[in-house]
Design a protein around this motif. Structure first.
Motif, PDB file in Angstrom:
ATOM      1  N   VAL A 153     -17.833 -16.417 -51.792  1.00 34.25           N
ATOM      2  CA  VAL A 153     -17.497 -16.891 -53.022  1.00 34.25           C
ATOM      3  C   VAL A 153     -18.285 -15.317 -53.666  1.00 34.25           C
ATOM      4  CG1 VAL A 153     -18.417 -18.204 -54.701  1.00 34.25           C
ATOM      5  CG2 VAL A 153     -17.398 -18.895 -53.464  1.00 34.25           C
ATOM      6  N   THR A 154     -19.610 -14.818 -53.245  1.00 38.06           N
ATOM      7  CA  THR A 154     -20.291 -13.697 -53.409  1.00 38.06           C
ATOM      8  C   THR A 154     -19.372 -12.604 -54.369  1.00 38.06           C
ATOM      9  OG1 THR A 154     -22.192 -14.308 -52.942  1.00 38.06           O
ATOM     10  CG2 THR A 154     -22.074 -12.321 -53.668  1.00 38.06           C
ATOM     11  N   VAL A 155     -18.470 -12.170 -52.791  1.00 30.93           N
ATOM     12  CA  VAL A 155     -17.379 -11.233 -53.371  1.00 30.93           C
ATOM     13  C   VAL A 155     -16.598 -11.252 -54.164  1.00 30.93           C
ATOM     14  CG1 VAL A 155     -15.693  -9.730 -51.615  1.00 30.93           C
ATOM     15  CG2 VAL A 155     -17.799 -10.331 -50.302  1.00 30.93           C
ATOM     16  N   ALA A 156     -16.077 -12.360 -54.514  1.00 31.24           N
ATOM     17  CA  ALA A 156     -14.857 -12.735 -55.299  1.00 31.24           C
ATOM     18  C   ALA A 156     -15.087 -13.097 -56.147  1.00 31.24           C
ATOM     19  CB  ALA A 156     -14.874 -14.648 -54.310  1.00 31.24           C
ATOM     20  N   LEU A 157     -17.263 -13.683 -56.700  1.00 35.05           N
ATOM     21  CA  LEU A 157     -16.832 -13.016 -58.073  1.00 35.05           C
ATOM     22  C   LEU A 157     -17.780 -11.710 -58.754  1.00 35.05           C
ATOM     23  CD1 LEU A 157     -19.901 -16.243 -58.133  1.00 35.05           C
ATOM     24  CD2 LEU A 157     -18.040 -15.909 -59.741  1.00 35.05           C
ATOM     25  N   ARG A 158     -18.529 -10.591 -57.418  1.00 28.09           N
ATOM     26  CA  ARG A 158     -18.435  -9.827 -57.720  1.00 28.09           C
ATOM     27  C   ARG A 158     -17.265  -9.102 -57.996  1.00 28.09           C
ATOM     28  NH1 ARG A 158     -23.521  -7.864 -56.575  1.00 28.09           N
ATOM     29  NH2 ARG A 158     -22.915  -5.956 -56.791  1.00 28.09           N
ATOM     30  N   MET A 159     -16.023  -8.698 -57.450  1.00 27.84           N
ATOM     31  CA  MET A 159     -14.994  -8.342 -57.932  1.00 27.84           C
ATOM     32  C   MET A 159     -14.566  -8.780 -59.179  1.00 27.84           C
ATOM     33  SD  MET A 159     -12.790  -8.444 -54.181  1.00 27.84           S
ATOM     34  CE  MET A 159     -11.107  -7.794 -54.764  1.00 27.84           C
ATOM     35  N   ASP A 185     -12.462  -2.652 -51.912  1.00 27.06           N
ATOM     36  CA  ASP A 185     -12.664  -0.889 -50.249  1.00 27.06           C
ATOM     37  C   ASP A 185     -14.501  -0.924 -50.554  1.00 27.06           C
ATOM     38  OD1 ASP A 185     -12.828   0.073 -52.742  1.00 27.06           O
ATOM     39  OD2 ASP A 185     -11.682   1.865 -51.716  1.00 27.06           O
ATOM     40  N   LEU A 186     -14.826  -1.790 -51.428  1.00 27.45           N
ATOM     41  CA  LEU A 186     -15.850  -1.614 -52.244  1.00 27.45           C
ATOM     42  C   LEU A 186     -17.025  -1.991 -51.128  1.00 27.45           C
ATOM     43  CD1 LEU A 186     -19.049   0.394 -53.386  1.00 27.45           C
ATOM     44  CD2 LEU A 186     -18.422  -0.827 -55.180  1.00 27.45           C
ATOM     45  N   MET A 187     -16.817  -3.500 -51.065  1.00 25.60           N
ATOM     46  CA  MET A 187     -17.038  -4.945 -50.430  1.00 25.60           C
ATOM     47  C   MET A 187     -17.354  -4.485 -48.571  1.00 25.60           C
ATOM     48  SD  MET A 187     -17.430  -6.664 -52.673  1.00 25.60           S
ATOM     49  CE  MET A 187     -17.859  -4.949 -54.706  1.00 25.60           C
ATOM     50  N   ASP A 188     -16.934  -3.609 -48.118  1.00 26.60           N
ATOM     51  CA  ASP A 188     -17.371  -3.428 -46.656  1.00 26.60           C
ATOM     52  C   ASP A 188     -17.947  -2.804 -46.932  1.00 26.60           C
ATOM     53  OD1 ASP A 188     -16.300  -3.185 -44.428  1.00 26.60           O
ATOM     54  OD2 ASP A 188     -15.623  -1.564 -44.430  1.00 26.60           O
ATOM     55  N   GLU A 189     -18.349  -1.786 -47.776  1.00 26.14           N
ATOM     56  CA  GLU A 189     -19.811  -0.800 -47.997  1.00 26.14           C
ATOM     57  C   GLU A 189     -21.252  -2.051 -48.334  1.00 26.14           C
ATOM     58  OE1 GLU A 189     -19.835   2.653 -50.047  1.00 26.14           O
ATOM     59  OE2 GLU A 189     -18.020   3.211 -49.495  1.00 26.14           O
ATOM     60  N   THR A 190     -20.766  -2.377 -48.907  1.00 30.23           N
ATOM     61  CA  THR A 190     -21.967  -3.178 -49.321  1.00 30.23           C
ATOM     62  C   THR A 190     -22.228  -4.796 -49.291  1.00 30.23           C
ATOM     63  OG1 THR A 190     -20.522  -4.494 -51.625  1.00 30.23           O
ATOM     64  CG2 THR A 190     -22.315  -2.655 -51.870  1.00 30.23           C
ATOM     65  N   CYS A 211     -11.563  -9.232 -48.191  1.00 33.56           N
ATOM     66  CA  CYS A 211     -11.815  -8.817 -49.685  1.00 33.56           C
ATOM     67  C   CYS A 211     -10.353  -9.414 -50.980  1.00 33.56           C
ATOM     68  CB  CYS A 211     -12.379  -7.755 -50.148  1.00 33.56           C
ATOM     69  SG  CYS A 211     -14.365  -8.010 -49.994  1.00 33.56           S
ATOM     70  N   LEU A 212      -9.270  -9.057 -51.048  1.00 26.13           N
ATOM     71  CA  LEU A 212      -8.214  -9.381 -51.848  1.00 26.13           C
ATOM     72  C   LEU A 212      -7.686 -11.178 -51.556  1.00 26.13           C
ATOM     73  CD1 LEU A 212      -6.683  -5.951 -51.586  1.00 26.13           C
ATOM     74  CD2 LEU A 212      -7.651  -6.984 -53.535  1.00 26.13           C
ATOM     75  N   ASP A 213      -7.647 -10.502 -49.650  1.00 32.15           N
ATOM     76  CA  ASP A 213      -7.476 -12.811 -49.480  1.00 32.15           C
ATOM     77  C   ASP A 213      -8.313 -13.709 -50.210  1.00 32.15           C
ATOM     78  OD1 ASP A 213      -4.950 -11.429 -48.343  1.00 32.15           O
ATOM     79  OD2 ASP A 213      -6.507 -12.128 -46.135  1.00 32.15           O
ATOM     80  N   THR A 214      -9.383 -13.924 -49.827  1.00 29.20           N
ATOM     81  CA  THR A 214     -10.510 -14.148 -50.326  1.00 29.20           C
ATOM     82  C   THR A 214     -10.924 -14.247 -52.052  1.00 29.20           C
ATOM     83  OG1 THR A 214     -12.629 -13.552 -48.567  1.00 29.20           O
ATOM     84  CG2 THR A 214     -13.469 -14.559 -50.982  1.00 29.20           C
ATOM     85  N   PHE A 268      -9.858 -17.994 -54.115  1.00 27.20           N
ATOM     86  CA  PHE A 268     -10.907 -17.961 -55.280  1.00 27.20           C
ATOM     87  C   PHE A 268     -10.343 -18.672 -56.346  1.00 27.20           C
ATOM     88  CE2 PHE A 268     -14.029 -17.484 -58.460  1.00 27.20           C
ATOM     89  CZ  PHE A 268     -15.002 -18.248 -58.359  1.00 27.20           C
ATOM     90  N   CYS A 269      -9.178 -17.463 -56.551  1.00 32.09           N
ATOM     91  CA  CYS A 269      -8.259 -18.095 -57.993  1.00 32.09           C
ATOM     92  C   CYS A 269      -7.922 -19.187 -58.388  1.00 32.09           C
ATOM     93  CB  CYS A 269      -7.920 -16.736 -58.586  1.00 32.09           C
ATOM     94  SG  CYS A 269      -9.101 -15.306 -58.893  1.00 32.09           S
ATOM     95  N   ASP A 270      -6.828 -18.971 -57.110  1.00 30.38           N
ATOM     96  CA  ASP A 270      -5.882 -20.266 -56.722  1.00 30.38           C
ATOM     97  C   ASP A 270      -6.446 -21.939 -56.711  1.00 30.38           C
ATOM     98  OD1 ASP A 270      -3.860 -18.194 -56.075  1.00 30.38           O
ATOM     99  OD2 ASP A 270      -3.077 -18.466 -53.903  1.00 30.38           O
TER     100      ASP A 270
END
Length: 136
Positions: A41-47, A55-60, A68-71, A75-77
């Motif tokens: 959820v954090t990744v989806a909301l940050r994006m 690809d930035l989510m891998d670093e952070t 991340c894209l699947d998530t 999330f949106c669905d």
């Protein structure tokens, strides 16, 4: 027979498919812990909130771009499925009347939908842009 085929294809020592095939085809993790719902959820909301690239989510956050894209898609669905009946529908007559009153109070009587700003004179618009946006 279907059960026997499944066992022969995926679960027997000399199975047709590898553990990776099983995971990829059936989207089931095998022996690897997954990411927590909080991480996803954090990744989806940050994006969405910051326009962060996947690809930035891998670093952070240590989550791959594809995950991340699947998530984000899941999330949106989920948000759409949960809220579509209340928010993603045409307004009823009472709601429409309320929207019309609000638009009229703001100086746009009878307006529902987006504004076409192409026909407005923009006093503070940079002069180089005024011709293209004034509608004249």
């Amino acid at each position: 027979m279907s059960h026997a085929n499944l066992m022969n294809n995926y679960f027997n020592p000399n199975s047709v498919y590898t553990e990776e095939d099983f995971r990829r085809r059936l989207r089931i993790r095998t022996g690897r812990p997954g990411f927590s719902p909080h991480q996803k959820v954090t990744v989806a909301l940050r994006m969405m909130a910051y326009g962060s690239p996947a690809d930035l989510m891998d670093e952070t956050h240590g989550i791959s771009e594809s995950t991340c894209l699947d998530t984000l898609q899941q999330f949106c669905d989920t948000i759409v499925q949960v809220h579509k009946d209340e928010y993603l529908r045409e307004p009823n007559q009472e709601e429409l009347n309320q929207l019309l009153r609000k638009a009229e109070d703001r100086g746009f009587p009878g307006m529902i939908g987006s504004l076409d700003c192409m026909h407005w004179d923009w006093k503070n618009c940079p002069t180089g842009w005024q011709e293209g946006f004034s509608g004249r």
